[in-house]
Each structure stands twice: as C-alpha cells, then as structure tokens.
Design a protein around this motif. Structure first.
Motif, PDB file in Angstrom:
ATOM      1  N   ARG A   1     -14.097 -21.553-104.324  1.00  0.00           N
ATOM      2  CA  ARG A   1     -13.596 -23.047-104.620  1.00  0.00           C
ATOM      3  C   ARG A   1     -12.200 -23.322-105.269  1.00  0.00           C
ATOM      4  NH1 ARG A   1     -15.944 -27.599-102.784  1.00  0.00           N
ATOM      5  NH2 ARG A   1     -17.665 -26.315-102.742  1.00  0.00           N
ATOM      6  N   GLY A   2     -11.742 -22.246-105.741  1.00  0.00           N
ATOM      7  CA  GLY A   2     -10.393 -22.495-106.468  1.00  0.00           C
ATOM      8  C   GLY A   2      -9.142 -22.578-105.223  1.00  0.00           C
ATOM      9  N   GLU A   3      -9.617 -22.287-104.209  1.00  0.00           N
ATOM     10  CA  GLU A   3      -8.757 -22.762-102.979  1.00  0.00           C
ATOM     11  C   GLU A   3      -8.165 -24.155-102.855  1.00  0.00           C
ATOM     12  OE1 GLU A   3      -8.534 -22.712 -98.192  1.00  0.00           O
ATOM     13  OE2 GLU A   3     -10.432 -21.922 -99.132  1.00  0.00           O
ATOM     14  N   LEU A   4      -8.987 -24.899-103.687  1.00  0.00           N
ATOM     15  CA  LEU A   4      -8.725 -26.445-103.597  1.00  0.00           C
ATOM     16  C   LEU A   4      -7.853 -26.959-104.917  1.00  0.00           C
ATOM     17  CD1 LEU A   4     -11.884 -28.138-102.560  1.00  0.00           C
ATOM     18  CD2 LEU A   4      -9.945 -27.804-101.243  1.00  0.00           C
ATOM     19  N   TYR A   5      -7.253 -26.096-105.548  1.00  0.00           N
ATOM     20  CA  TYR A   5      -6.171 -26.434-106.479  1.00  0.00           C
ATOM     21  C   TYR A   5      -5.009 -26.726-105.753  1.00  0.00           C
ATOM     22  CZ  TYR A   5      -8.989 -24.510-110.479  1.00  0.00           C
ATOM     23  OH  TYR A   5     -10.032 -24.208-111.380  1.00  0.00           O
ATOM     24  N   SER A   6      -4.238 -27.735-106.367  1.00  0.00           N
ATOM     25  CA  SER A   6      -2.712 -27.879-106.057  1.00  0.00           C
ATOM     26  C   SER A   6      -1.978 -26.950-106.603  1.00  0.00           C
ATOM     27  CB  SER A   6      -2.505 -29.122-106.128  1.00  0.00           C
ATOM     28  OG  SER A   6      -1.026 -29.461-105.854  1.00  0.00           O
ATOM     29  N   LEU A   7      -0.762 -26.355-106.167  1.00  0.00           N
ATOM     30  CA  LEU A   7       0.254 -25.585-106.870  1.00  0.00           C
ATOM     31  C   LEU A   7       1.447 -26.619-107.281  1.00  0.00           C
ATOM     32  CD1 LEU A   7       0.369 -22.365-104.965  1.00  0.00           C
ATOM     33  CD2 LEU A   7      -1.127 -22.882-106.632  1.00  0.00           C
ATOM     34  N   ASP A   8       1.258 -27.783-107.234  1.00  0.00           N
ATOM     35  CA  ASP A   8       2.337 -28.778-107.517  1.00  0.00           C
ATOM     36  C   ASP A   8       1.963 -29.193-109.036  1.00  0.00           C
ATOM     37  OD1 ASP A   8       3.984 -30.721-108.368  1.00  0.00           O
ATOM     38  OD2 ASP A   8       3.409 -32.280-106.657  1.00  0.00           O
ATOM     39  N   PRO A   9       2.536 -28.553-110.130  1.00  0.00           N
ATOM     40  CA  PRO A   9       2.317 -29.194-111.370  1.00  0.00           C
ATOM     41  C   PRO A   9       2.254 -30.460-111.825  1.00  0.00           C
ATOM     42  CG  PRO A   9       4.771 -28.267-111.328  1.00  0.00           C
ATOM     43  CD  PRO A   9       4.086 -28.054-110.059  1.00  0.00           C
ATOM     44  N   ALA A  10       2.866 -31.557-110.991  1.00  0.00           N
ATOM     45  CA  ALA A  10       2.876 -32.835-111.034  1.00  0.00           C
ATOM     46  C   ALA A  10       1.423 -33.544-110.382  1.00  0.00           C
ATOM     47  CB  ALA A  10       3.899 -33.633-110.498  1.00  0.00           C
ATOM     48  N   HIS A  11       0.776 -32.802-109.864  1.00  0.00           N
ATOM     49  CA  HIS A  11      -0.562 -33.207-109.053  1.00  0.00           C
ATOM     50  C   HIS A  11      -1.686 -33.425-110.109  1.00  0.00           C
ATOM     51  CE1 HIS A  11      -3.709 -33.807-106.210  1.00  0.00           C
ATOM     52  NE2 HIS A  11      -2.853 -33.851-105.243  1.00  0.00           N
ATOM     53  N   ALA A  12      -2.505 -34.298-109.935  1.00  0.00           N
ATOM     54  CA  ALA A  12      -3.778 -34.373-110.862  1.00  0.00           C
ATOM     55  C   ALA A  12      -4.437 -33.136-110.697  1.00  0.00           C
ATOM     56  CB  ALA A  12      -4.366 -35.775-110.611  1.00  0.00           C
ATOM     57  N   ASN A  13      -4.605 -32.728-109.320  1.00  0.00           N
ATOM     58  CA  ASN A  13      -5.564 -31.501-109.224  1.00  0.00           C
ATOM     59  C   ASN A  13      -4.776 -30.166-109.238  1.00  0.00           C
ATOM     60  OD1 ASN A  13      -8.095 -30.185-108.436  1.00  0.00           O
ATOM     61  ND2 ASN A  13      -6.926 -30.173-106.304  1.00  0.00           N
ATOM     62  N   ALA A  14      -3.798 -29.988-109.845  1.00  0.00           N
ATOM     63  CA  ALA A  14      -2.754 -28.873-110.147  1.00  0.00           C
ATOM     64  C   ALA A  14      -3.408 -27.783-111.010  1.00  0.00           C
ATOM     65  CB  ALA A  14      -1.809 -29.205-111.000  1.00  0.00           C
ATOM     66  N   TYR A  15      -3.461 -26.519-110.559  1.00  0.00           N
ATOM     67  CA  TYR A  15      -4.333 -25.562-111.147  1.00  0.00           C
ATOM     68  C   TYR A  15      -3.653 -25.344-112.645  1.00  0.00           C
ATOM     69  CZ  TYR A  15      -5.302 -20.643-112.720  1.00  0.00           C
ATOM     70  OH  TYR A  15      -5.552 -19.923-113.701  1.00  0.00           O
ATOM     71  N   ALA A  16      -4.616 -25.030-113.543  1.00  0.00           N
ATOM     72  CA  ALA A  16      -4.171 -24.808-114.974  1.00  0.00           C
ATOM     73  C   ALA A  16      -5.039 -24.017-115.351  1.00  0.00           C
ATOM     74  CB  ALA A  16      -4.048 -26.380-115.574  1.00  0.00           C
ATOM     75  N   PRO A  17      -4.810 -23.245-116.728  1.00  0.00           N
ATOM     76  CA  PRO A  17      -6.079 -22.323-117.220  1.00  0.00           C
ATOM     77  C   PRO A  17      -7.166 -23.213-117.700  1.00  0.00           C
ATOM     78  CG  PRO A  17      -3.909 -22.049-118.015  1.00  0.00           C
ATOM     79  CD  PRO A  17      -3.423 -23.190-117.289  1.00  0.00           C
ATOM     80  N   GLY A  18      -8.114 -22.604-117.453  1.00  0.00           N
ATOM     81  CA  GLY A  18      -9.530 -23.180-117.890  1.00  0.00           C
ATOM     82  C   GLY A  18      -9.756 -24.683-117.234  1.00  0.00           C
ATOM     83  N   LYS A  19      -9.394 -24.978-116.065  1.00  0.00           N
ATOM     84  CA  LYS A  19      -9.567 -26.252-115.357  1.00  0.00           C
ATOM     85  C   LYS A  19     -10.532 -26.058-114.312  1.00  0.00           C
ATOM     86  CE  LYS A  19      -6.823 -29.908-113.206  1.00  0.00           C
ATOM     87  NZ  LYS A  19      -5.363 -30.425-113.197  1.00  0.00           N
ATOM     88  N   ARG A  20     -11.197 -26.938-113.911  1.00  0.00           N
ATOM     89  CA  ARG A  20     -12.371 -27.303-112.936  1.00  0.00           C
ATOM     90  C   ARG A  20     -11.398 -27.623-111.665  1.00  0.00           C
ATOM     91  NH1 ARG A  20     -16.932 -30.682-115.983  1.00  0.00           N
ATOM     92  NH2 ARG A  20     -14.886 -31.652-116.678  1.00  0.00           N
ATOM     93  N   PRO A  21     -11.557 -27.195-110.415  1.00  0.00           N
ATOM     94  CA  PRO A  21     -10.785 -27.736-109.222  1.00  0.00           C
ATOM     95  C   PRO A  21     -11.422 -29.036-108.719  1.00  0.00           C
ATOM     96  CG  PRO A  21     -12.354 -25.804-108.675  1.00  0.00           C
ATOM     97  CD  PRO A  21     -12.277 -26.034-110.150  1.00  0.00           C
ATOM     98  N   PHE A  22     -10.947 -29.516-107.814  1.00  0.00           N
ATOM     99  CA  PHE A  22     -11.345 -30.851-107.224  1.00  0.00           C
ATOM    100  C   PHE A  22     -12.716 -30.081-106.414  1.00  0.00           C
ATOM    101  CE2 PHE A  22     -11.578 -32.622-102.621  1.00  0.00           C
ATOM    102  CZ  PHE A  22     -11.893 -33.841-103.092  1.00  0.00           C
ATOM    103  N   HIS A  23     -13.853 -31.022-106.438  1.00  0.00           N
ATOM    104  CA  HIS A  23     -14.880 -30.431-105.641  1.00  0.00           C
ATOM    105  C   HIS A  23     -15.387 -31.201-104.715  1.00  0.00           C
ATOM    106  CE1 HIS A  23     -17.260 -27.300-106.827  1.00  0.00           C
ATOM    107  NE2 HIS A  23     -16.869 -26.985-107.752  1.00  0.00           N
ATOM    108  N   THR A  24     -15.915 -30.925-103.362  1.00  0.00           N
ATOM    109  CA  THR A  24     -16.247 -31.822-102.191  1.00  0.00           C
ATOM    110  C   THR A  24     -17.849 -32.019-102.461  1.00  0.00           C
ATOM    111  OG1 THR A  24     -16.278 -29.800-100.977  1.00  0.00           O
ATOM    112  CG2 THR A  24     -14.434 -31.373-100.793  1.00  0.00           C
ATOM    113  N   ILE A  25     -18.675 -31.021-102.919  1.00  0.00           N
ATOM    114  CA  ILE A  25     -20.154 -31.203-102.908  1.00  0.00           C
ATOM    115  C   ILE A  25     -20.615 -32.422-103.844  1.00  0.00           C
ATOM    116  CG2 ILE A  25     -20.235 -28.752-102.045  1.00  0.00           C
ATOM    117  CD1 ILE A  25     -21.006 -28.137-104.808  1.00  0.00           C
ATOM    118  N   ILE A  26     -21.449 -33.185-103.190  1.00  0.00           N
ATOM    119  CA  ILE A  26     -21.992 -34.454-103.849  1.00  0.00           C
ATOM    120  C   ILE A  26     -23.348 -34.702-103.612  1.00  0.00           C
ATOM    121  CG2 ILE A  26     -19.605 -35.605-104.282  1.00  0.00           C
ATOM    122  CD1 ILE A  26     -20.143 -37.177-101.580  1.00  0.00           C
TER     123      ILE A  26
END
Length: 596
Positions: free
Chosen positions: A439-464
């Motif tokens: 699921r971590g494939e969905l992190y952004s690597l842009d630090p300015a993005h709301a979904n940017a990777y960060a330590p201890g962070k949940r990634p954007f999720h598609t399942i609903i």
C-alpha cells in the motif's frame, strides 16, 4: 424501465461479436460459450438473476465457502460482526489475490442498539524511524515507490481491526470465529474459477519482477507447482498456524508476540526499516462516517480520508443537480454526466485526500453549495479538456475484497479489505502463510504534497466500504472493489437503484463505466497533468451508439469486455419495517449472497 433494460440487453449480445477489443491487458477473446446472448426471465432484466431474500441473517462475499462460514457463525449464536470476521479470515485463505492479514481493513457498522453508524480505519503506517530523505536514498533516484519488495510495505492493520470490532460488538470467542478458516487452511479447499485466473495473473507479474525481491517464500506458499487452477485443492498450513496463534493469544500475538518477531526479523533481512516498536505501537482508529443526501430520501455514507470514500460523496453532491432519469440509463447524456462528475471530484482527491493527522480534510468540500458550484463546470454537450490542476489518477487494477453481513437483529457490517495490487508486494514472512501489502506505493515523494511520505504516516487509501440510509433510517450495506473504480461504482449502483428502479442484483449486474486518467496522488503537488482528459472505459452493455456519441463529445472511450477493471460488488438491504433482507453479489466474481 423494463423496456430500457431489455433494449440494453439486446445490444449486449450483438456487441459481444461486433465490438473490437481494446489493445491492452484488460481485453481478452471471449470463449465460444459466451458468444450467445442472455436467456429470458419471467420478471426483471434478462441479463440479471434474482436477488436473494431471507429473514434471519445474510452474508454476501466473493467466495461461496466464505459466505457459508458467515452463515454458520450466525446460526451458532454469533452476530454480524463475528460472522464478518470469520468470513474475512476465510477470504484471506481462499481469495489471497484480493486480501489477507498482511493488508489493511476499513469497516462501517450500524448498531441497532445505539442507532448509530461506526467507522473503523484499520490502516497501517510507515516506519517511524525512516525519513523521506532516507527512503529516497534507498530508491536510488526513482520518482515513485515500487510495487514490489520491502519499501512499499506498511504495517498490516487487519488483525488489529478484527479485534477492535470484536471487542466492541462481538459475541463468540475469537477462537470460535477463526476456527473454520484454520480447518480449511489445514485440510484444503477447491480453488474458485475467477480466483484461479487472478492467481495465474499474479504469478506472471511476480515472475516478471522476481529479480527485484525475495519471491522464495511466496512461491513455496502459493506457487510451488505453478498457479493453483480452478477445482484444485489448495492448502496453507502456515496460515493455519499463524491464525491458531492469534486465536489463542489475541491481537498482541501479531503485533508484540512470536508472530511480530518473525515478521520484523524477515523484513529487516529484506532491507526494511520496520522495528518491533513500529508493530507494537500500531492501533486502528474509530472514525465518524459522513453522509450526503442524493434524492428520493437516499443518503450515501462513506469513511473519511485517508480513504477516498468522500470522492463518492462529492460525486453525489454534483450529480444531484441534474435529473438523470430524464434519459435512458445507457444514454450518452447519463454516461457523460457521471464521467465529468468523477473527473471533477477526483481533482480534489489528488490535492486534499491524505492521512488527516498530517493534512486535515476541508469538510466544506462535502457541502451542497460546493457540489452545485462544481456541477456548473460541466458542459452538457462535450467533455471539458481539463478541470483545473490536481486531477488524480488512482490505481486501476485494485486487488481487494468487499463483503457484508447483516444479522436478524439488524446489526449491519460493511467491510472492505485489501493487500493493494497483485496480492501485495511479493514478500511473505517465514512460515506465516500470508503476503505483506504494498500500500505504501501510493505515497507521494513530493514533500509539498498532502500525501507525501513521512515517518509513521498512513498512505492514501483506495479501499472504501459504504452504507446507504433511506428516509433517515439504516437501509443498505454496499461495496464495490477495484481501486479507483470504487467511488465511481458506489455512485453508479446508487443511480441504478434510485433513478432507474433496479433491484439490488440488477444494479450490480448492469454495465459499468470506469474513468481513469489525470494526475496521481503520488505525483508532485504542482505542475501540469500528463493526461488531463483520461480514458473512459466501458463494458459491452453500453450501447454502441452511446460509445460513438461519447467520442463525438470529446471523450476517449474504450470498450473492455472481461469485467476485470470494473470491480466486484456486494450489497444487503434491510427493510426497516419487516426486517426482511435482500442481498446481491457480483457476477464478475466467484461470490455468493445467501441467507436463512
């Protein structure tokens, strides 16, 4: 309405032979047995079977044996939560291409005792001691996370989610709930046809990339003799042992005990930054579902970010500004409005949808006023080239399972669970019988993005998971698997029921559209979209005349005839007066809805 549906049915048979197949991996030649049209029915649409109707309990899952397990748990004195956990555990064994305990879980539960909806976010986080800079260094200059190996793994949240549900609502001991799956894992079960196809696809994908990760454990668990085929007996004794330890020792076994130590030792050997502390600190979160009115008293309810559930609510707020029922369901007007509403809603997904601990969601995006303003952007006669910056492209071929259980007391469970794409990232911890999610494939690597990777962070999720109210009362559980298809699918099913009077089974069997294109939530926060218009994929049940009209309106349209990218649907409706249950399942999967 019956004549409208019948007209679409007639088109399906002709298009099965006449429509050229798209030149991509979604398309496939149809077997001769499928080159004949649907037979007739005394009532309802010719292309749909009857929904299931029962009184005392019902389950709808992607595998008939999992549905039977859920009913057995209900009959043994369990409630809908017990049955849902039991069925989900079984699906992790029987449908490993869609889910498993290496993945995450999201749930909406209606509790008749409190007359309240409860939402559970059971998603895991990134390693807390790995920074974005350290991750980029491991990526060696790549601009996105890979689909395979240790780097896209996040903490598996499913087991903790089960125990959160069970502690709050369950009745039977967890050992009893997990016992059927443990038995099936040891003794074996026959592989279902569609799942067999997905296993073959998964193996091919893993083998194409096996130089990028350690595939040995996964191969030994599922593919020792190639991909298991339909009807072949499959056993997973390693998973039986893992579930048995969990049943005996509780959720801490998975996050603090022997299982956690095995997982962390394996992950660190693969180059992962996860520690025992990361696993020990994992917790699910109870969240508040949000609901928006559509029309005729119907409300759609979804979970907040880091899921994409609110995208469906944004689509509903846009589409309620036009009376779709003035046109036939298969008309270019209806398909056009649904597509444009999706494109507008998903423009916000890329910008705003992320872990709310890092990027709080602006709730005004769910207001009627905002929906009306966004609706005004739609040109009724042609596709708009681009709806501003930030239009997303979400995962296409999502590998997910949705299931639902309702018991005789009216406890209603809407549950979705996934390893993300391709069974997960290919890594299987020693002797444990499941695969870690990617699921971590969905992190952004842009630090300015709301979904940017960060330590201890949940990634954007598609399942609903979803839930529907009618006239303010609990009415229906609803879900539709398949990555970025999910919000679109929820809205299409709702339209089929509310605007076109289809029953639950017809609403799922009817031909679907899946718009895919534009910016991804993994991309940089600024800059132009590489594919602002995207592609509108449709099933053969959409009339050929409609396809041509949509092309003239400026849409890029492709007809796909194998059902893979259009998701998998389950639903159960409960009559608030009589308690009678009506269930439906997905003809594009192996599943079954059944009750008693």
């Amino acid at each position: 309405m019956k004549r409208t549906i019948a007209a679409l049915t007639a088109t399906i048979a002709s298009l099965a032979l006449a429509t050229p197949l798209a030149a991509d991996d979604h398309a496939s030649a149809r077997p001769v047995a499928e080159q004949i049209g649907a037979g007739g029915r005394p009532i309802g649409a010719d292309w749909s079977r009857s929904p299931v109707i029962a009184q005392h309990g019902m389950a709808a899952t992607a595998h008939p044996l999992a549905t039977q397990i859920a009913l057995d748990i209900l009959k043994a004195g369990g409630n809908a939560v017990d049955a849902a956990i039991a069925a989900n555990a079984a699906l992790g064994l029987m449908e490993p291409t869609g889910n498993g305990i290496g993945g995450d879980i999201f749930v909406i539960i209606y509790d008749p005792k409190t007359d309240k909806l409860y939402g559970l976010n059971g998603s895991g986080r990134s390693p807390k001691n790995q920074t974005l800079e350290q991750l980029k260094e491991k990526l060696g200059g790549a601009d996105s996370l890979p689909a395979f190996g240790p780097l896209p793994i996040t903490i598996p949240g499913t087991v903790d989610g089960w125990f959160e549900m069970h502690n709050r609502f369950g009745q039977l001991p967890m050992a009893d709930v997990l016992a059927p799956t443990i038995k099936y894992a040891r003794e074996g079960h026959p592989v279902a046809p569609v799942i067999g196809m997905y296993l073959a696809r998964a193996l091919a994908g893993f083998e194409r990339n096996s130089d990028k990760f350690d595939f040995s454990n996964a191969r030994a668990t599922w593919f020792a003799n190639g991909a298991p085929k339909a009807g072949e007996i499959f056993r997973n004794p390693d998973l039986a042992n893992t579930l048995e330890r969990i049943a005996q020792n509780g959720r801490d076994e998975f996050y603090r005990g022997e299982s956690a130590k095995i997982m962390v030792d394996y992950l660190q050997r693969q180059g992962s930054a996860f520690t025992l502390e990361d696993f020990a600190e994992h917790r699910s979160e109870w969240v508040e579902p949000a609901c928006v009115h559509y029309r005729k008293g119907y409300e759609l309810c979804e979970l907040p970010p880091n899921t994409q559930g609110f995208a469906a609510l944004q689509m509903v707020n846009i589409l309620k500004n036009v009376d779709l029922a003035q046109w036939e369901r298969g008309s270019p007007e209806v398909i056009h409005y649904i597509t444009e509403a999706k494109r507008i809603a998903y423009a916000d997904v890329a910008k705003f949808y992320a872990d709310p601990d890092y990027a709080p969601f602006p709730m005004e995006l769910l207001s009627d006023e905002y929906g009306k303003a966004r609706f005004e952007l739609i040109d009724p006669d042609k596709a708009t080239p681009e709806f501003g910056p930030g239009e997303p492209k979400l995962e296409g071929p999502g590998d997910t399972t949705y299931m639902t259980v309702v018991d005789g007391d009216g406890l209603m469970v809407s549950l979705i669970q996934s390893n993300y794409r391709g069974m997960g990232g290919g890594l299987t911890p020693d002797g444990m019988g499941f695969m870690f999610q990617d699921r971590g494939e969905l992190y952004s690597l842009d630090p300015a993005h709301a979904n940017a990777y960060a330590p201890g962070k949940r990634p954007f999720h598609t399942i609903i998971p979803a839930f529907v109210k009618k006239d303010g009362k609990p009415y229906m559980t609803l879900g539709l698997m398949g990555g970025g298809m999910q919000p679109q699918g929820h809205v299409q099913v709702l339209i089929n029921i509310v605007d076109y009077g289809m029953n639950l089974q017809e609403a799922g069997d009817a031909a679907r559209l899946n718009h895919d294109g534009g910016r991804q939530p993994t991309e940089a926060a600024s800059g132009p979209s590489a594919d602002p218009l995207g592609t509108l994929f449709v099933e053969p049940g959409i009339p050929a005349a409609t396809v041509e009209a949509l092309k003239r309106m400026g849409h890029k349209v492709e007809v796909i005839d194998n059902g893979i990218m259009f998701g998998g649907y389950q639903a159960i409706a409960r009559d608030p007066e009589t308690g009678v249950l009506t269930g439906a399942t997905e003809m594009r999967k192996d599943g079954q809805a059944q009750g008693y």
